[in-house]
Design an enzyme around this catalytic site. Structure first.
Site, PDB file in Angstrom:
ATOM      1  CB  CYS A  21      34.324 -85.724 -10.316  1.00  0.00           C
ATOM      2  SG  CYS A  21      32.832 -84.032 -11.203  1.00  0.00           S
ATOM      3  CB  THR A  22      38.202 -88.881  -8.555  1.00  0.00           C
ATOM      4  OG1 THR A  22      38.130 -88.955  -9.883  1.00  0.00           O
ATOM      5  CG2 THR A  22      38.974 -89.950  -7.405  1.00  0.00           C
TER       6      THR A  22
END
Length: 219
Positions: free
Chosen positions: A45-46
């Site tokens: 997700c980062t």
């Protein structure tokens, strides 16, 4: 409730990294992409949030706002934003919703009603289904839904390509074939007669009685 294409995107109010919003009001008269994340400080997700930040101008050029959501409190987002900048080189210039009460995740059918009322103590695996992308039109209807597993990073170039198709086909009576991209030939829909096809598009190719191709109409 189960959400489908052409359903009205559920409205909600929420705290975000840029302050409180009402979702439909925030969308306004344009398009929007809502993309969700199971938890802050997760590696895939980062990279995704940073990639979207780098593509923000491409979305804006299409009249599309972008907004993320994470099943975590807003107060945790600032630290995560710093990590995203380190990992990807991009600052988040779009809102990131905090969904610590799981309200939006449930509203968009990404978590079951019995999932609880708090993000506290939940692991990314507990929220594994909060990995969806929703493309929403100016009419507030859902135009596309994509859901990815946690271990597979999303392809945002594909989401841009899909938006190009959705916006084009909303304006003209055409569809786009497999692997279509801007400038490729398009398909004339069955609603257009052969006679009208000539008037609308000029020359076209009949591949099959039900498959007629023509040049992409001007935007």
């Amino acid at each position: 409730m189960s959400l489908r294409i052409n359903d009205i995107a559920p409205d909600f109010t929420a705290d975000t990294s840029v302050g409180p919003i009402g979702f439909h009001e925030w969308i306004g008269d344009g398009w929007a992409v809502l993309f969700s994340h199971p938890k802050n400080f997760t590696p895939v997700c980062t990279t995704e949030l940073g990639t979207m930040a780098g593509l923000q101008d491409e979305f804006a050029r299409r009249g599309v706002k972008i907004i993320g959501i994470s099943v975590d409190p807003v107060e945790n987002h600032d630290k995560w934003k710093q990590d995203i900048k380190v990992a990807t080189g991009f600052d988040l210039g779009y809102p990131l919703i905090g969904d610590k009460n799981l309200k939006v995740a449930k509203l968009y059918d990404m978590l079951p009603a019995g999932a609880g009322e708090s993000s506290e103590g939940r692991t990314p695996a507990d929220n594994a289904t909060v990995r969806s992308v929703f493309v929403i039109g100016p009419d507030k209807k859902i135009k596309l839904i994509l859901t990815y597993p946690m271990t597979t990073g999303r392809n945002f170039d594909e989401i841009l390509r899909a938006i190009d198709s959705i916006q084009l086909t909303a304006k003209h009576q055409v569809a786009t074939p497999a692997n279509w991209k801007q400038g490729d030939d398009v398909i004339i829909t069955a609603a257009v007669s052969n006679e009208d096809a000539v008037k609308r598009f000029g020359a076209y190719e009949t591949v099959l009685p039900y498959l007629r191709k023509t040049k992409q109409p001007a935007a």
